[in-house]
Design an enzyme around this catalytic site. Structure first.
Site, mmCIF file in Angstrom:
data_model
loop_
_atom_site.group_PDB
_atom_site.id
_atom_site.type_symbol
_atom_site.label_atom_id
_atom_site.label_comp_id
_atom_site.label_asym_id
_atom_site.label_seq_id
_atom_site.Cartn_x
_atom_site.Cartn_y
_atom_site.Cartn_z
ATOM 1 N N ARG A 155 41.802 31.962 34.847
ATOM 2 C CA ARG A 155 41.346 33.320 34.499
ATOM 3 C C ARG A 155 41.803 34.292 35.580
ATOM 4 O O ARG A 155 42.248 35.397 35.307
ATOM 5 C CB ARG A 155 39.822 33.379 34.406
ATOM 6 C CG ARG A 155 39.128 32.411 33.490
ATOM 7 C CD ARG A 155 39.230 32.744 32.032
ATOM 8 N NE ARG A 155 40.419 32.217 31.415
ATOM 9 C CZ ARG A 155 40.638 30.929 31.157
ATOM 10 N NH1 ARG A 155 39.737 30.021 31.448
ATOM 11 N NH2 ARG A 155 41.744 30.545 30.565
ATOM 12 N N GLN A 173 30.303 45.353 34.373
ATOM 13 C CA GLN A 173 29.979 43.931 34.293
ATOM 14 C C GLN A 173 31.243 43.087 34.459
ATOM 15 O O GLN A 173 31.156 41.869 34.575
ATOM 16 C CB GLN A 173 29.343 43.612 32.935
ATOM 17 C CG GLN A 173 28.072 44.379 32.647
ATOM 18 C CD GLN A 173 27.598 44.144 31.230
ATOM 19 O OE1 GLN A 173 26.925 43.155 30.944
ATOM 20 N NE2 GLN A 173 27.946 45.048 30.331
ATOM 21 N N ASP A 202 37.044 41.370 36.605
ATOM 22 C CA ASP A 202 38.502 41.382 36.748
ATOM 23 C C ASP A 202 39.006 42.390 37.779
ATOM 24 O O ASP A 202 40.189 42.373 38.140
ATOM 25 C CB ASP A 202 39.176 41.636 35.394
ATOM 26 C CG ASP A 202 38.659 42.888 34.699
ATOM 27 O OD1 ASP A 202 38.509 43.929 35.361
ATOM 28 O OD2 ASP A 202 38.409 42.824 33.480
ATOM 29 N N HIS A 261 28.603 42.111 38.482
ATOM 30 C CA HIS A 261 28.844 40.684 38.276
ATOM 31 C C HIS A 261 29.899 40.127 39.220
ATOM 32 O O HIS A 261 30.440 39.047 38.993
ATOM 33 C CB HIS A 261 29.237 40.413 36.821
ATOM 34 C CG HIS A 261 28.098 40.545 35.869
ATOM 35 N ND1 HIS A 261 28.260 40.601 34.498
ATOM 36 C CD2 HIS A 261 26.761 40.635 36.087
ATOM 37 C CE1 HIS A 261 27.074 40.725 33.913
ATOM 38 N NE2 HIS A 261 26.160 40.750 34.861
ATOM 39 N N CYS A 303 29.689 28.868 55.581
ATOM 40 C CA CYS A 303 29.461 29.953 56.553
ATOM 41 C C CYS A 303 29.153 31.286 55.881
ATOM 42 O O CYS A 303 28.868 32.268 56.567
ATOM 43 C CB CYS A 303 30.650 30.094 57.502
ATOM 44 S SG CYS A 303 32.135 30.831 56.772
ATOM 45 N N CYS A 334 37.409 27.264 53.017
ATOM 46 C CA CYS A 334 37.361 28.351 53.992
ATOM 47 C C CYS A 334 38.383 28.089 55.095
ATOM 48 O O CYS A 334 38.305 27.071 55.787
ATOM 49 C CB CYS A 334 35.954 28.447 54.565
ATOM 50 S SG CYS A 334 35.647 29.827 55.675
ATOM 51 N N THR A 381 30.971 46.476 25.524
ATOM 52 C CA THR A 381 30.030 45.393 25.818
ATOM 53 C C THR A 381 29.143 45.135 24.620
ATOM 54 O O THR A 381 28.776 46.067 23.887
ATOM 55 C CB THR A 381 29.178 45.707 27.058
ATOM 56 O OG1 THR A 381 28.200 44.692 27.237
ATOM 57 C CG2 THR A 381 28.481 47.058 26.940
ATOM 58 N N SER A 382 28.790 43.868 24.415
ATOM 59 C CA SER A 382 27.957 43.478 23.275
ATOM 60 C C SER A 382 26.489 43.765 23.507
ATOM 61 O O SER A 382 25.666 43.573 22.616
ATOM 62 C CB SER A 382 28.139 41.982 22.985
ATOM 63 O OG SER A 382 27.784 41.222 24.131
ATOM 64 N N ASN A 400 32.788 50.705 21.131
ATOM 65 C CA ASN A 400 33.122 49.302 20.883
ATOM 66 C C ASN A 400 34.160 49.204 19.789
ATOM 67 O O ASN A 400 34.339 50.143 18.988
ATOM 68 C CB ASN A 400 31.878 48.501 20.485
ATOM 69 C CG ASN A 400 31.209 47.839 21.685
ATOM 70 O OD1 ASN A 400 31.874 47.310 22.560
ATOM 71 N ND2 ASN A 400 29.884 47.880 21.725
#
Length: 324
Positions: free
Chosen positions: A80, A124, A127, A162, A173, A211, A261-262, A286
């Site tokens: 993704r 939200q 990306d 998000h 850490c 890390c 958004t839904s 939408n």
């Protein structure tokens, strides 16, 4: 931003009526979801062909999934992330980002109580395309148009509730880093690795992103401690980021644009109700009918990359007519 299509909007609320409300709005809020980035080629989650149509989010985007099999979680998020890195902001992203420019705000939203601040911009999306479109807009806007305070305000008023997949968080850490480097671990470059929609894949923990990167050599320093890295997205069951700030600022919003958004995921699904309870207006953008349409004041159907630019263009035309 390209010129908006001359084709009429799909049947929905009267656009001029919405523009009249926007012209009089004193504090604008924007809430975006995955549909905003669909025009950039990034699949949604609950729409047609969405990720959660074929994958249980609890299997790939929850703390339980991480504790059971972090390799499976990374096998979902890494491809993704690669797809997102190749994507570009679309015309809807750029149109919304243009509201960061003081002269654009003054023309489109002349009634804002505080013209020094851009609209509250909550996303939200994980990306980062909203962030990238704002950064691109700020870079392209000359110093005579925006000073450092303007740019700082534009960045501070954009809240990614998000998280962002271009972040990593060390589980040891707790160091947070931003990177567009890929792959994050050599194993993700292997052609035969079955990355995909939450397959029950077993990747050795020592082969996952760590890390300090793939060349970590035993250091225990902060930011290079060798701990297991997790994606910087907020998972199901975790508290979204910036919630206190969002709720505080929403109480001042009198017009909320809910885009792509839904309206199914809490707490974002309650934001429209908060604005309505305080006497404000809500407009939904939408692709087609969605939950919340019946309670919204305005509903605009069609691809966001067409409807958002067209709405702002029309808003500017009507305001110019008033001032002629």
């Amino acid at each position: 931003m390209s010129e908006p299509s001359s084709e009429p909007l799909p049947k929905s609320s009267n656009l001029d009526d919405l523009c009249e409300v926007l012209s009089k709005c004193k504090s604008l809020g924007i809430l975006t979801g995955a549909g905003l980035s669909a025009g950039s080629g990034i699949p949604t989650y609950r729409g047609v062909g969405g990720h959660w149509k074929t994958t249980d989010p609890q299997d790939v985007a929850s703390l339980k999934a991480w504790n059971e099999n972090p390799g499976r979680v990374w096998s979902f998020f890494h491809p993704r992330r690669d797809q997102i890195l190749k994507a570009s902001p679309n015309d809807a992203h750029l149109a919304l980002a243009s509201l960061s420019i003081p002269s654009v705000r003054k023309r489109l939203l002349p009634s804002l109580v505080d013209q020094s601040k851009p609209p509250l911009y909550i996303t939200q999306n994980i990306d980062g395309l909203c962030r990238r479109s704002i950064e691109e807009t700020l870079r392209q806007t000359g110093a005579e148009e925006m000073d450092e305070d303007d740019k700082k305000a534009a960045q501070e008023r954009h809240l990614e509730m998000h998280g962002n997949v271009n972040r990593t968080i060390c589980t040891q850490c707790k160091c947070i880093k931003w990177t567009e480097e890929t792959p994050l671990a050599p194993i993700f470059a292997e052609a035969n690795l079955p990355l995909g929609e939450g397959q029950d894949i077993n990747i050795p923990v020592e082969s996952l992103p760590r890390c300090g990167g793939p060349t970590w050599s035993g250091s225990n320093r902060y930011g290079r401690c060798g701990g297991l890295l997790r994606p910087g997205a907020v998972w199901f069951g975790e508290v979204p980021e910036n919630q206190g700030e969002i709720i505080r600022l929403l109480t001042k919003v009198d017009v909320l644009l809910v885009i792509g958004t839904s309206s199914l995921v809490q707490p974002a699904s309650s934001y429209a109700g908060t604005v309505k309870k305080n006497g404000g207006h809500v407009a939904l953008f939408n692709l087609g009918p969605s939950q919340g349409d019946d309670t919204a004041d305005f509903v605009v159907y069609g691809p966001c990359e067409e409807t958002i630019p067209k709405t702002l263009v029309r808003l500017g035309e009507l305001n110019d007519q008033k001032n002629a």
